[in-house]
Design a protein around this motif. Structure first.
Motif, PDB file in Angstrom:
ATOM      1  N   THR A 229       0.433  -1.034   0.379  1.00 59.74           N
ATOM      2  CA  THR A 229       0.176   0.002  -0.122  1.00 59.74           C
ATOM      3  C   THR A 229       0.938   0.812   0.406  1.00 59.74           C
ATOM      4  OG1 THR A 229      -1.607  -1.357   1.201  1.00 59.74           O
ATOM      5  CG2 THR A 229      -1.751   1.128   1.340  1.00 59.74           C
TER       6      THR A 229
ATOM      7  N   ARG B  70      -5.276  -1.515  -7.452  1.00 61.40           N
ATOM      8  CA  ARG B  70      -6.500  -0.747  -7.245  1.00 61.40           C
ATOM      9  C   ARG B  70      -5.948   0.359  -6.621  1.00 61.40           C
ATOM     10  NH1 ARG B  70     -10.067  -3.589  -2.448  1.00 61.40           N
ATOM     11  NH2 ARG B  70      -8.398  -4.541  -1.122  1.00 61.40           N
ATOM     12  N   SER B  71      -7.005   1.616  -6.538  1.00 64.86           N
ATOM     13  CA  SER B  71      -6.717   2.759  -6.026  1.00 64.86           C
ATOM     14  C   SER B  71      -8.222   3.388  -4.928  1.00 64.86           C
ATOM     15  CB  SER B  71      -6.415   4.300  -6.518  1.00 64.86           C
ATOM     16  OG  SER B  71      -7.765   4.193  -7.587  1.00 64.86           O
ATOM     17  N   SER B  72      -7.800   3.687  -4.042  1.00 63.23           N
ATOM     18  CA  SER B  72      -9.474   3.993  -2.654  1.00 63.23           C
ATOM     19  C   SER B  72      -9.115   5.455  -2.746  1.00 63.23           C
ATOM     20  CB  SER B  72      -8.962   3.323  -2.074  1.00 63.23           C
ATOM     21  OG  SER B  72     -10.000   3.539  -1.141  1.00 63.23           O
TER      22      SER B  72
ATOM     23  N   ALA C 216      -5.037   0.240 -16.951  1.00 62.26           N
ATOM     24  CA  ALA C 216      -5.591  -0.459 -15.623  1.00 62.26           C
ATOM     25  C   ALA C 216      -4.391  -1.823 -15.627  1.00 62.26           C
ATOM     26  CB  ALA C 216      -7.602  -1.198 -15.880  1.00 62.26           C
ATOM     27  N   CYS C 217      -4.339  -1.841 -14.118  1.00 58.02           N
ATOM     28  CA  CYS C 217      -3.528  -3.087 -13.501  1.00 58.02           C
ATOM     29  C   CYS C 217      -4.879  -4.698 -12.868  1.00 58.02           C
ATOM     30  CB  CYS C 217      -2.445  -2.508 -13.107  1.00 58.02           C
ATOM     31  SG  CYS C 217      -0.780  -3.620 -12.441  1.00 58.02           S
TER      32      CYS C 217
ATOM     33  N   THR D 274      -3.245  -6.135 -10.832  1.00 63.04           N
ATOM     34  CA  THR D 274      -3.493  -6.652  -9.285  1.00 63.04           C
ATOM     35  C   THR D 274      -3.514  -5.472  -8.387  1.00 63.04           C
ATOM     36  OG1 THR D 274      -0.853  -6.934  -9.753  1.00 63.04           O
ATOM     37  CG2 THR D 274      -2.382  -8.370  -9.827  1.00 63.04           C
TER      38      THR D 274
ATOM     39  N   TRP E 269       2.987   2.613  -9.740  1.00 61.07           N
ATOM     40  CA  TRP E 269       2.234   1.763 -10.430  1.00 61.07           C
ATOM     41  C   TRP E 269       3.027   1.404 -11.231  1.00 61.07           C
ATOM     42  CZ3 TRP E 269      -2.801   1.846  -9.503  1.00 61.07           C
ATOM     43  CH2 TRP E 269      -3.417   3.018  -9.065  1.00 61.07           C
TER      44      TRP E 269
ATOM     45  N   LEU F  18      -2.260  -1.232  -3.149  1.00 60.55           N
ATOM     46  CA  LEU F  18      -3.228  -0.609  -3.048  1.00 60.55           C
ATOM     47  C   LEU F  18      -2.722   1.109  -2.977  1.00 60.55           C
ATOM     48  CD1 LEU F  18      -7.018  -0.312  -2.095  1.00 60.55           C
ATOM     49  CD2 LEU F  18      -5.897  -0.389   0.042  1.00 60.55           C
TER      50      LEU F  18
ATOM     51  N   ALA G  60     -13.548   0.897  -1.984  1.00 61.93           N
ATOM     52  CA  ALA G  60     -12.992   0.941  -3.294  1.00 61.93           C
ATOM     53  C   ALA G  60     -13.287   2.339  -4.271  1.00 61.93           C
ATOM     54  CB  ALA G  60     -14.013   0.399  -4.694  1.00 61.93           C
TER      55      ALA G  60
ATOM     56  N   ASN H  30      -0.441  -7.545  -4.974  1.00 58.89           N
ATOM     57  CA  ASN H  30      -1.019  -6.816  -4.495  1.00 58.89           C
ATOM     58  C   ASN H  30      -0.858  -5.346  -4.554  1.00 58.89           C
ATOM     59  OD1 ASN H  30      -3.660  -8.930  -5.945  1.00 58.89           O
ATOM     60  ND2 ASN H  30      -3.469  -9.891  -4.346  1.00 58.89           N
TER      61      ASN H  30
END
Length: 108
Positions: free
Chosen positions: A43, A89-91, A84-85, A87, A57, A69, A108, A67
């Protein structure tokens, strides 16, 4: 050519000046509200350039076995991937009590 003079080496050192008194300031954040448990994703909080948003990224794209985040911060331009990747995600930012753990996914 004459050697350099060394008589300055014999003069006494100036008296030591005491360091100014330092004050500790605590951040205006309640750390217990943001304390987390280890989760399943690498993260990065605050995806701006100074925090390493671009590198985050890139690493996510290079290591599909992990994974990721990315948590968007509240200041500075946030770096988002151009494609898009799978594995990663962004939040948006959220209290630590809601952070990803092995049993509770992050929003999400």
């Amino acid at each position: 050519m004459d050697p350099p003079r060394r008589r300055n080496l014999l003069r006494p050192l100036p008296p030591r000046v005491p360091a100014p008194q330092q004050h500790r300031r605590t951040p205006p954040v309640l750390a217990d509200e943001y304390r987390t448990q280890p989760g399943e994703a690498a993260t990065l909080v605050n995806l701006n350039t100074d925090s390493g948003g671009e590198l985050f990224w890139q690493i996510a794209a290079w290591t599909p076995e992990w994974n990721f985040l990315g948590v968007r911060g509240a200041y500075g331009q946030q770096i988002m991937p151009h494609h898009a990747c799978p594995t990663a995600r962004s939040s948006t930012a959220f209290p630590g009590s809601r952070c990803a753990t092995t049993s509770t996914p992050a929003p999400a």
